[in-house]
Scaffold this active site. Structure first.
Site, PDB file in Angstrom:
ATOM      1  N   PRO A  27       0.801  -1.209   0.000  1.00 22.23           N
ATOM      2  CA  PRO A  27       0.000   0.000   0.000  1.00 22.23           C
ATOM      3  C   PRO A  27       0.838   1.264   0.000  1.00 22.23           C
ATOM      4  CG  PRO A  27      -0.040  -1.114   2.137  1.00 22.23           C
ATOM      5  CD  PRO A  27       1.119  -1.615   1.376  1.00 22.23           C
ATOM      6  N   GLU A  28       0.486   2.133  -0.893  1.00 23.77           N
ATOM      7  CA  GLU A  28       1.042   3.471  -0.878  1.00 23.77           C
ATOM      8  C   GLU A  28      -0.049   4.377  -0.311  1.00 23.77           C
ATOM      9  OE1 GLU A  28       3.027   4.405  -4.618  1.00 23.77           O
ATOM     10  OE2 GLU A  28       3.059   2.282  -5.142  1.00 23.77           O
TER      11      GLU A  28
END
Length: 289
Positions: free
Chosen positions: A2-3
């Site tokens: 996840p960014e």
DNA sequence: ACTTTGACCTGTGCGC
DNA sequence: TGCGCACAGGTCAAAG
């Protein structure tokens, strides 16, 4: 995994559920994730009420009524999901192989479980005392979507960096929240080569160049677009409701090696090239401005 | 001081 | 079908 857009999507989905809920019990199914779990983690959380779920960069911040904060980084494959609590036994579901932490919560509408799953275990949690400052947050750069983020701020952050801009933008002390996908996508939108030397994007007198203005705008736009799409799902990312994001369908370069450039009037072909151990995807034809 | 590499883990997909 | 390898959304310590 996840960014920033994925973490923010998870945060927004979980917040209505966990806000105001009391942590009745915490089950730690192993003693460590990336790091050893904080000492007395379960005892220090049990009985506490969650007042808000926040986010800083790629960190989720469970703010407790005591002023303490449970900080959670999802690493590459970390994720949270909600499970109903059955009447007898706890937790009320069969944990899966990589379910490492189970938070048994009680909210206004009853009891449920918040499950942290992380196959690769690059994620971690930390407990920050009331009024304390987490070492994990202390050196982070500005939020890319915040007001403090502009071409001037980016210029000063990269003014002494001789490395390629691709690698520099992944440095969370420069700007906090970008990862491999969105750096590639932002550089394509700004028509800047990932190989460009960071400090050469800054004009000699320190004022931001047209290129840095474009890069700043591209970063904000790609993150905003990704947020609107609920993030990107490559493999296992899911939001709090178990749904995939769909920004992956809007990638212009990431994962598109050998395919044609999507820019109007550009007949280039997307290439993949390793930089500092990470794949960069870019169009050598139009990313040269 | 700054940059790159290797390590940390598990899973998946591909070529042979 | 099985095996070995490359690679994956991230970061950190070590090496250059």
């Amino acid at each position: 995994m996840p960014e920033l857009p994925e973490v923010e999507t998870i945060r927004a989905g979980l917040d209505p559920h966990v806000r105001g809920a009391v942590i009745e019990k915490v089950v730690a199914r192993r003693p460590d994730l990336r790091f050893a779990l904080p000492k007395e983690l379960t005892a220090r959380l049990e009985g506490q009420r969650i007042v808000h779920l926040g986010r800083r960069a790629k960190y989720l911040l469970f703010e407790l009524q005591t002023g303490a904060t449970l900080l959670s980084h999802l690493g590459m494959t970390g994720n949270y999901r909600l499970e109903p609590r059955l009447a007898h036994g706890s937790p009320g579901f069969a944990p899966k192989k990589h379910d490492h932490l189970i938070f048994e919560l009680r909210g206004a509408h009853g009891a449920f479980d918040l499950v942290y799953s992380d196959p690769r275990r690059f994620g971690y949690v930390d407990l920050v005392d009331p009024g304390g400052q987490s070492v994990h947050l202390a050196h982070l750069g500005p939020e890319p979507l915040g007001n403090e983020m502009n071409a001037l701020a980016l210029a000063s952050a990269i003014a002494k960096r001789r490395g390629p801009i691709k690698t520099v933008l992944l440095d969370q002390t420069v700007i906090a929240g970008l990862g491999n996908i969105y750096v590639c996508e932002a550089l394509w939108r700004a028509q800047i080569s990932p190989l460009a030397i960071a400090l050469e994007l800054v004009r000699a007198n320190g004022a931001p160049t047209v290129r840095l203005e474009r890069l700043t705008a591209a970063i904000k736009h790609v993150l905003t677009d990704a947020l609107a799409a609920g993030g990107s799902t490559l493999r296992d990312y899911r939001n709090a409701e178990g749904e995939t994001g769909y920004f992956q369908h809007s990638f212009d370069v990431y994962g598109r090696e050998g395919q044609s450039c999507r820019r109007q009037e550009c007949a280039g072909t997307i290439v993949r090239q390793m930089q500092a151990g990470r794949s960069s995807f870019w169009c050598p034809r139009c990313q040269n401005h």
